[in-house]
Design an enzyme around this catalytic site. Structure first.
Site, PDB file in Angstrom:
ATOM      1  N   HIS A 169     -15.298   7.025   1.434  1.00 12.04           N
ATOM      2  CA  HIS A 169     -14.173   6.807   2.357  1.00 12.04           C
ATOM      3  C   HIS A 169     -12.936   7.578   1.893  1.00 12.04           C
ATOM      4  O   HIS A 169     -12.324   8.326   2.672  1.00 12.04           O
ATOM      5  CB  HIS A 169     -13.876   5.303   2.437  1.00 12.04           C
ATOM      6  N   GLU A 170     -12.580   7.417   0.613  1.00 14.79           N
ATOM      7  CA  GLU A 170     -11.397   8.115   0.088  1.00 14.79           C
ATOM      8  C   GLU A 170     -11.635   9.619  -0.002  1.00 14.79           C
ATOM      9  O   GLU A 170     -10.719  10.417   0.216  1.00 14.79           O
ATOM     10  CB  GLU A 170     -11.028   7.551  -1.291  1.00 14.79           C
ATOM     11  N   THR A 212      26.744  -0.910  -0.998  1.00 12.74           N
ATOM     12  CA  THR A 212      27.572  -1.755  -1.862  1.00 12.74           C
ATOM     13  C   THR A 212      28.043  -0.984  -3.089  1.00 12.74           C
ATOM     14  O   THR A 212      29.179  -1.166  -3.544  1.00 12.74           O
ATOM     15  CB  THR A 212      26.770  -2.999  -2.290  1.00 12.74           C
ATOM     16  N   PRO A 220      19.854   1.879   5.789  1.00  9.10           N
ATOM     17  CA  PRO A 220      18.758   1.015   5.334  1.00  9.10           C
ATOM     18  C   PRO A 220      19.105   0.310   4.034  1.00  9.10           C
ATOM     19  O   PRO A 220      20.019   0.722   3.303  1.00  9.10           O
ATOM     20  CB  PRO A 220      17.592   2.006   5.142  1.00  9.10           C
ATOM     21  N   PRO A 221      18.395  -0.770   3.700  1.00  9.63           N
ATOM     22  CA  PRO A 221      18.663  -1.472   2.430  1.00  9.63           C
ATOM     23  C   PRO A 221      18.391  -0.583   1.226  1.00  9.63           C
ATOM     24  O   PRO A 221      17.454   0.205   1.211  1.00  9.63           O
ATOM     25  CB  PRO A 221      17.674  -2.654   2.470  1.00  9.63           C
ATOM     26  N   ASP A 263      -6.158   1.964   8.257  1.00 11.71           N
ATOM     27  CA  ASP A 263      -6.180   3.286   8.896  1.00 11.71           C
ATOM     28  C   ASP A 263      -6.091   3.150  10.413  1.00 11.71           C
ATOM     29  O   ASP A 263      -5.330   3.871  11.074  1.00 11.71           O
ATOM     30  CB  ASP A 263      -7.455   4.036   8.519  1.00 11.71           C
ATOM     31  N   THR A 306      20.268   1.850  -0.049  1.00 12.60           N
ATOM     32  CA  THR A 306      20.735   3.237  -0.020  1.00 12.60           C
ATOM     33  C   THR A 306      22.071   3.435  -0.715  1.00 12.60           C
ATOM     34  O   THR A 306      22.538   4.568  -0.835  1.00 12.60           O
ATOM     35  CB  THR A 306      20.842   3.724   1.433  1.00 12.60           C
TER      36      THR A 306
END
Length: 663
Positions: free
Chosen positions: A460-461, A244, A238-239, A535, A241
């Site tokens: 909600h939270e 380079t 993945p980018p 959600d 990681t």
């Protein structure tokens, strides 16, 4: 007392030394030509009038007359007449005037002029020598050839500009060097300072790459046993990681010439340039053998051939790839040149590029785990001024799924945040705020939210927090906030377990905790809102993956409709309409079951849910300790919570021992 030498040149105070420019020569030549044209004839020649000419003629002061090109006459005086004329016409402002001036007379008609001279010769018995001569003016000759000179000069100028490479400037300055490689060379003159010590984590990848470096340094160790040098290594992951960075470490450790470039450097608008640059690159690498070539983002030229029927640029990319394949494993490729490439899209690469003999090793550089994140944090925290409450283990636990680049950005963001607040050291709070900033977005304190909406967001939270606290496999809660960040009006932060495989119960518990926000709105207000969009999107993707990818549905069975090759099915589906209907029904059933389960859990703990929401409205941000005060200690401790508890116990024990020693 020391005396400075008299003849020593004085140093230039400005340190400026004029540089020679070839254009100075051209300017000097043009100046000389112009000066000669405007001043040359005026210095030695003097025009006279008709009356003056007749006076000189009658006084026998003329020695000879030259008729130039049948246009004008040059009159040469006798010695006595020259002295007299010079004394009369002497000009102090022109000291360079010739002592023997040449008088010029524009006679008009040649026939009349000759008749006048003939009459005067007979009348005054003159001995004048009359001659006809042809003269060519230098400036007129140059002027005639001037167009050709200008064309030749412009041609030389543009040829020098085009063949000058980078010195020519611009894209046009590289027209003759366009087929040359753009690779940047790192050798003994220009070394890379990055080493394997600067690359935290990636132990398996470093071991693979280290072997290649060792082979180049001491090939006898391997060739004595009959081994051959590997052709190439492909870094996939993945980018962010560290692919380079790992290549930079190879350049710093190898001690051999290292050519670095990107896959897009082969791509150009001209036909055949990519293949030419590949040939030139490998030619340079072979001349400096043993050497290493690093191609970053190789998917720019390494895409699978034949997938696109369009012509044009695609053909040019395929020609570049064909040349790369030939150079890596074709006839006459027995030099010690190793190719290291990096990409995060290995699924689109051509199969011929991936085969043994070209890229012998495919090294997967994955996202760092807990221990690797710990090591990465230690590298990036070295230059920072930290407070006493900053703990590397805690930061590594709080950043699951972060890549090495994300961790570097997190440390920098924490430093900026602490400096913004005027602190002298970076504290643990700054790192937590930086995590919120990176994951959730910028905090919007001035966003206008009504009291009714704020209460809905709080319940909600609180619903998310309550359900996750009661479920065994749900991720443990870190903190809950109703402060708007980015596009979200509130958020609950969790610490997910780092699992290699996920069981059905774990996915169901996560879905239940995700749906608990809408369930809390239903229980408390008996109505639902649009705030659960993210959600619903999350649980729908999870349910679809369970049914159609992982084969976790009993009715659908042990089937998967996932294609790991990355080739999508286009406009057709790999299953029938009946199966599609069954998949939709299973997805809907899974989501509805977990929604009812969330309602049941929150109904049983409605009083605690209300208390938690009220505290959230009061403080806006609550942490794990607030949940422990309301719900008590969590019955199901995760591995990270067990580790955290052990660390806490160790700290308490250490403090008790220190206090006993002091007493």
């Amino acid at each position: 007392m020391n005396k400075e030498p008299k003849n020593q040149p004085k140093p230039n105070p400005n340190g400026f030394k004029p540089k020679f420019n070839s254009y100075w020569i051209y300017a000097a030549i043009i100046a000389v030509i112009i000066s000669f044209n405007f001043f040359g004839n005026n210095i030695t020649n003097t025009d006279i009038s008709r009356n003056k000419f007749e006076d000189l003629l009658r006084s026998n002061s003329i020695e000879n007359i030259l008729i130039v090109n049948n246009d004008y006459a040059e009159i040469h005086l006798t010695e006595e007449a020259q002295k007299e004329f010079t004394s009369q016409s002497k000009d102090e402002s022109l000291p360079w005037v010739n002592a023997k001036p040449v008088l010029t007379y524009n006679f008009g008609s040649l026939e009349n002029f000759e008749n006048v001279i003939k009459e005067n010769k007979e009348k005054y018995n003159l001995s004048i020598d009359l001659k006809n001569v042809n003269k060519t003016d230098l400036f007129d000759s140059i002027l005639g050839f001037l167009p050709f000179i200008l064309i030749l000069g412009l041609w030389i100028f543009f040829m020098r500009r085009m063949s000058g490479g980078a010195a020519g400037g611009g894209a046009g300055g590289q027209i003759f060097s366009i087929g040359k490689s753009k690779a940047k060379l790192f050798d003994e003159n220009q070394k890379v300072k990055v080493s394997f010590k600067d690359v935290a984590g990636l132990e398996g990848a470093k071991e693979e790459v280290q072997e290649i470096v060792d082979f180049l340094k001491s090939p006898e160790k391997y060739t004595n046993l009959g081994g051959k040098i590997p052709k190439g290594a492909l870094l996939v992951g993945p980018p962010g990681t560290g692919k380079t960075l790992l290549a930079k470490a190879v350049a710093g450790e190898a001690g051999v010439p290292f050519f670095s470039l990107s896959g897009s450097d082969f791509v150009e608008m001209f036909v055949g340039v990519g293949a030419s640059r590949v040939r030139d690159l490998f030619k340079q690498a072979a001349q400096k053998s043993p050497s290493i070539i690093f191609i970053d983002e190789i998917d720019a030229i390494g895409r699978a051939r034949g997938k696109n029927n369009m012509t044009g640029g695609n053909d040019e990319r395929e020609n570049t790839l064909n040349q790369l394949l030939t150079e890596m494993d074709g006839f006459g490729t027995d030099v010690n040149v190793i190719v290291i490439a990096a990409t995060n899209r290995a699924d689109v690469l051509d199969k011929a590029l991936m085969r043994a003999g070209r890229f012998d090793r495919q090294i997967y550089v994955d996202l760092p785990d807990l221990n690797e994140r710990n090591a990465i944090f230690k590298v990036h925290l070295k230059p920072l001024k930290l407070g006493n409450d900053v703990k590397v283990d805690f930061l590594a636990q709080q950043t699951p799924g972060f890549s090495g680049a994300d961790i570097a950005n997190l440390c920098n963001e924490a430093a900026l945040m602490a400096a913004r607040k005027g602190k002298e050291a970076i504290e643990n709070e700054d790192f937590l705020d930086s995590v919120d900033r990176i994951v959730g977005g910028l905090e919007k304190k001035n966003k206008i939210i009504s009291a009714k909406e704020k209460k809905t967001i709080a319940f909600h939270e609180a619903g998310h927090a309550t359900a996750s606290w009661m479920l065994e496999h749900a991720a443990p809660l870190v903190k809950v906030t109703i402060v708007p960040r980015g596009q979200s009006l509130g958020a609950a932060w969790y610490l997910p377990e780092e699992r290699m495989i996920v069981q059905t119960e774990q996915m169901l518990d996560e879905m239940c905790a995700t749906l608990a926000g809408r369930a809390a709105e239903k229980i408390i207000f008996d109505r639902i809102s649009t705030g659960a969009l993210s959600d619903l999107e999350k649980v729908t993707k999870q349910a679809r993956a369970m049914v159609s990818i992982y084969g976790l549905s009993e009715k659908v069975g042990n089937l998967t409709y996932y294609d790991s090759s990355g080739q999508e099915y286009g406009f057709t589906k790999p299953y029938s309409e009946n199966t599609a209907q069954l998949i939709d029904e299973e997805i809907s059933l899974l989501i509805e079951q977990q929604y009812q389960r969330a309602i049941q859990i929150l109904t049983e703990n409605k009083d605690k849910l209300t208390e938690l929401a009220e505290r959230l409205l009061e403080k806006e941000v609550i942490f794990k300790d607030d949940l422990i005060k309301i719900f008590g200690q969590r019955a199901f401790l995760s591995e990270s919570e067990v580790l955290e508890k052990k660390l806490k116990d160790q700290e308490e024990t250490t403090e008790e021992n220190n206090s006993e020693v002091k007493s």
